[in-house]
Design a protein around this motif. Structure first.
Motif, short mmCIF file in Angstrom:
data_model
loop_
_atom_site.label_atom_id
_atom_site.label_comp_id
_atom_site.label_asym_id
_atom_site.label_seq_id
_atom_site.Cartn_x
_atom_site.Cartn_y
_atom_site.Cartn_z
N LEU A 125 -7.77 5.94 -6.99
CA LEU A 125 -8.42 6.44 -8.20
C LEU A 125 -7.65 7.59 -8.82
O LEU A 125 -7.60 7.72 -10.05
N ASP A 126 -7.04 8.39 -8.00
CA ASP A 126 -6.21 9.48 -8.52
C ASP A 126 -5.04 8.90 -9.32
O ASP A 126 -4.71 9.39 -10.42
N ALA A 127 -4.44 7.84 -8.80
CA ALA A 127 -3.32 7.19 -9.50
C ALA A 127 -3.80 6.54 -10.80
O ALA A 127 -3.10 6.56 -11.82
N ALA A 128 -5.01 5.97 -10.80
CA ALA A 128 -5.56 5.38 -12.01
C ALA A 128 -5.76 6.44 -13.09
O ALA A 128 -5.52 6.20 -14.27
N SER A 129 -6.18 7.62 -12.67
CA SER A 129 -6.34 8.72 -13.62
C SER A 129 -5.01 9.16 -14.19
O SER A 129 -4.87 9.36 -15.40
N VAL A 130 -4.02 9.30 -13.32
CA VAL A 130 -2.68 9.69 -13.78
C VAL A 130 -2.12 8.65 -14.75
O VAL A 130 -1.45 8.99 -15.73
N LYS A 131 -2.42 7.39 -14.50
CA LYS A 131 -1.93 6.30 -15.34
C LYS A 131 -2.64 6.25 -16.69
O LYS A 131 -2.17 5.60 -17.63
N GLY A 132 -3.76 6.96 -16.82
CA GLY A 132 -4.49 6.96 -18.08
C GLY A 132 -5.61 5.94 -18.16
O GLY A 132 -6.19 5.74 -19.23
N LEU A 133 -5.94 5.31 -17.02
CA LEU A 133 -7.03 4.34 -17.01
C LEU A 133 -8.40 5.01 -17.05
O LEU A 133 -9.42 4.38 -17.34
N CYS A 134 -8.43 6.29 -16.73
CA CYS A 134 -9.65 7.10 -16.84
C CYS A 134 -9.19 8.55 -16.97
O CYS A 134 -8.07 8.89 -16.57
N ALA A 135 -10.04 9.37 -17.53
CA ALA A 135 -9.65 10.77 -17.72
C ALA A 135 -9.71 11.54 -16.42
O ALA A 135 -8.95 12.50 -16.21
N ALA A 136 -10.64 11.18 -15.53
CA ALA A 136 -10.80 11.87 -14.25
C ALA A 136 -11.50 10.93 -13.29
O ALA A 136 -12.02 9.87 -13.68
N TRP A 137 -11.53 11.31 -12.02
CA TRP A 137 -12.21 10.48 -11.02
C TRP A 137 -13.07 11.35 -10.11
O TRP A 137 -12.87 12.56 -10.02
N GLY A 138 -14.04 10.71 -9.47
CA GLY A 138 -14.93 11.45 -8.59
C GLY A 138 -15.40 10.58 -7.44
O GLY A 138 -14.96 9.45 -7.26
#
Length: 282
Positions: A125-138
């Motif tokens: 999920l951290d990588a998805a956030s870095v990729k721009g797929l989401c603004a943040a993760w939790g």
């Protein structure tokens, strides 16, 4: 201090996803939505986009990944990444926040490798956030206790933690949530509560107890309002996600944010919970 400026997230669990509800929420000043890949029989994202796509840009939107069709839960990083990508496609926009949904569900079966499994899921999920797929993760956890012994300084740190909150949450779950908050060193605006009524504001328990004793001016508010406002303090959270299809009920909860909580009553209640817990474990 947590809870000084409480806010509401409209949760779509059990919701019919009707446009009128989103319009009512905006009228009431509720501008945060929370859903999940598995809500509405795994159709929440598509139905939400179709029914109210033009309204979605007006909301901060969070969703969750981890459950898959067939009543399956999985923390495989590849599947989690694909689930986030599918959410973006179905919603027609990137979510502001993506939660890892109840990771403890799979971690029970991952022992003795749970630490690595959790770290890899968080990293996905951290990588998805870095990729721009989401603004943040939790991380959204119904039972955070199993997570406590599985995180260390190398585990990616979430931006937000969502846990159960309210008068019906046991002292063990409250303590586990607060210990996880400390372990991840989460600051202000990073802890959300959920299920403040333990499933339903119409449950018989709310006619048998009077949560207004936890308010400084309880006579001005209903028992439902008092229970909701108290949920921001058990444990301390900044936002509470609550589900409803009733505009009047949502308005009642918005009005409850004006309540002032009696901190001493909350602390006394927590002491009673701990005493009761110790008595049963003796």
């Amino acid at each position: 201090m947590r809870g000084a400026d409480p806010r509401i997230v409209l949760g779509l669990h059990r919701s019919r996803h009707e446009r009128r509800l989103l319009t009512a929420a905006l009228d009431l000043g509720v501008t945060a939505l929370d859903t999940s890949t598995n809500y509405l029989g795994f159709h929440s994202h598509r139905v939400l986009a179709q029914a109210s796509g033009d309204l979605l840009p007006k909301f901060t939107l969070s969703t969750k990944v981890g459950y898959f069709p067939g009543r399956k839960h999985c923390l495989n990083p590849v599947r989690l990444r694909a689930s986030v990508e599918q959410a973006v496609s179905d919603l027609g926009r990137e979510p502001d926040l993506v939660f890892l949904h109840n990771p403890e569900h799979s971690l029970r079966e991952a022992a003795p490798h749970g630490r690595g499994v959790l770290a890899q899921a968080c990293a996905a999920l951290d990588a998805a956030s870095v990729k721009g797929l989401c603004a943040a993760w939790g991380v959204a956890s119904w039972n955070p206790a199993p997570l406590l012994n599985l995180i260390d300084p190398t585990t990616p740190k979430p931006s937000v933690l969502m846990v159960r909150s309210g008068l019906l949450v046991g002292t063990g779950a409250i303590d586990a949530a607060e210990n996880l908050i400390k372990a991840w060193d989460l600051g202000d605006r990073t802890v959300w509560g959920m299920s403040p009524f333990g499933g339903s504001a119409d449950a018989p328990v709310w006619s048998r107890i009077d949560p207004r004793l936890f308010l400084r001016d309880g006579a001005r508010f209903s028992r439902v309002q008092a229970a909701f406002r108290t949920a921001y303090h058990l444990p301390r959270v900044d936002y509470v996600a609550v589900g409803t299809d009733d505009r009047d009920h949502l308005g009642e909860l918005v009005d409850a944010l004006a309540c002032e909580v009696e901190e001493r009553a909350i602390e006394e209640y927590r002491r009673l919970l701990h005493d009761h817990s110790r008595g049963h474990s003796a």
